[in-house]
Design a protein around this motif. Structure first.
Motif, short mmCIF file in Angstrom:
data_model
loop_
_atom_site.label_atom_id
_atom_site.label_comp_id
_atom_site.label_asym_id
_atom_site.label_seq_id
_atom_site.Cartn_x
_atom_site.Cartn_y
_atom_site.Cartn_z
N CYS A 54 36.63 -16.58 -13.12
CA CYS A 54 36.84 -16.81 -11.70
C CYS A 54 38.12 -17.61 -11.52
O CYS A 54 38.40 -18.53 -12.30
CB CYS A 54 35.66 -17.62 -11.14
N THR A 55 38.90 -17.25 -10.52
CA THR A 55 40.07 -18.03 -10.14
C THR A 55 39.81 -18.57 -8.74
O THR A 55 40.03 -17.86 -7.74
CB THR A 55 41.35 -17.16 -10.16
N PRO A 56 39.29 -19.80 -8.65
CA PRO A 56 38.93 -20.35 -7.34
C PRO A 56 40.11 -20.42 -6.37
O PRO A 56 39.93 -20.25 -5.17
CB PRO A 56 38.41 -21.76 -7.67
N ALA A 57 41.32 -20.62 -6.89
CA ALA A 57 42.50 -20.76 -6.02
C ALA A 57 42.73 -19.51 -5.16
O ALA A 57 43.17 -19.61 -4.02
CB ALA A 57 43.74 -21.06 -6.85
N ASN A 58 42.43 -18.33 -5.71
CA ASN A 58 42.64 -17.12 -4.91
C ASN A 58 41.34 -16.34 -4.65
O ASN A 58 41.38 -15.26 -4.07
CB ASN A 58 43.71 -16.22 -5.54
N GLY A 59 40.22 -16.88 -5.09
CA GLY A 59 38.93 -16.27 -4.78
C GLY A 59 38.59 -14.99 -5.52
O GLY A 59 37.78 -14.20 -5.06
N THR A 60 39.20 -14.80 -6.70
CA THR A 60 38.92 -13.58 -7.45
C THR A 60 37.91 -13.83 -8.56
O THR A 60 37.93 -14.86 -9.23
CB THR A 60 40.21 -12.99 -8.07
#
Length: 190
Positions: free
Chosen positions: A101-107
Motif C-alpha cells: 500500500c502507498t498511503p500517500a497516493n491511495g494505491t
C-alpha cells in the motif's frame, strides 16, 4: 472454462515428509513435494495439484474492478467505511510480499499469487492494506483496526504456512513489530 495449462515448477524439499501443496507464482504453478517422493507419485500428485490450483483460480479469479468493489465492502464492514483507496489492483511482480500500500497516493496492490487462495485469506490481505490507508505503520493502533476481522489469525497462519512451505523468506523488518506488544506482519508489506 478452464485456463490453458501454465508452466509447472516442482520443488522438492527434505523438510517435507508427507504433504504436497501448490500455489500460483506469476504465470506458473509451483508444486511443493517431499524430496523422497517417487517420480511416479510425483507425476500423479503434480497433475492433481495443478488441476486443483487451476480450478480454484478459475472459480476465484477476479478483475481489478471486482477487487476495488471488495475493498469498498471490507472498508465499510470492518473499518467503518473510512478507508478510501484510489486504486486496487492485482500485480504479478510481488514475489516476497502478499500486498503493498502507498498511503500517500491511495494505491493498493495485491500479489496475484493470492488468486485461488481461500477468500478469507485474500480478504485479510486486502483489509490489511486498507488499514494502512488509515495507519501507515504496524503499531498497536494499526492492529486494533484489524481486530474485528474474525479470521485474522487463521488467515495469517495460512499465509505463514504457504510462505514457509515455498521457502519465501520473511524480511527481518517485517518480522519485527513497530511497537512493543504489536504483532509481526510476515511478508505482507513495508
Amino acid at each position: 472454462m478452464t485456463s490453458p495449462t501454465p508452466e509447472v515448477e516442482v520443488r522438492r524439499s527434505a523438510r517435507r515428509r508427507r504433504t504436497v501443496s501448490a500455489y500460483r507464482e506469476g504465470d506458473r504453478i509451483v508444486v511443493l513435494v517431499p524430496a523422497r517422493l517417487s517420480k511416479k507419485d510425483e507425476q500423479r500428485l503434480v497433475a492433481d495439484m495443478v488441476r486443483k490450483v487451476q480450478a480454484a483460480a478459475d472459480k476465484g479469479r477476479s478483475t481489478d474492478a471486482e477487487l476495488m468493489e471488495r475493498a469498498t465492502q471490507l472498508s465499510i464492514r470492518y473499518l467503518g467505511g473510512l478507508a478510501h483507496p484510489v486504486s486496487v489492483r492485482w500485480v504479478g511482480n510481488q514475489h516476497a510480499r502478499w500486498g503493498s500500500c502507498t498511503p500517500a497516493n491511495g494505491t493498493i496492490r495485491l500479489s496475484d499469487r493470492l488468486q485461488g487462495m481461500p477468500e478469507y485469506v485474500s480478504d485479510y490481505v486486502l483489509l490489511h492494506e486498507l488499514a494502512h490507508l488509515l495507519q501507515p505503520d504496524h503499531g498497536k493502533s494499526f492492529w486494533s483496526l484489524l481486530e474485528a476481522y474474525p479470521r485474522l489469525e487463521r488467515a495469517r497462519g495460512y499465509l505463514d504456512g504457504v510462505a514457509f512451505g515455498s521457502g519465501i523468506p520473511a524480511s527481518a523488518a517485517d518480522d519485527e513489530p513497530d511497537e512493543p506488544g504489536s504483532l509481526p506482519t510476515s511478508a505482507l508489506d513495508g
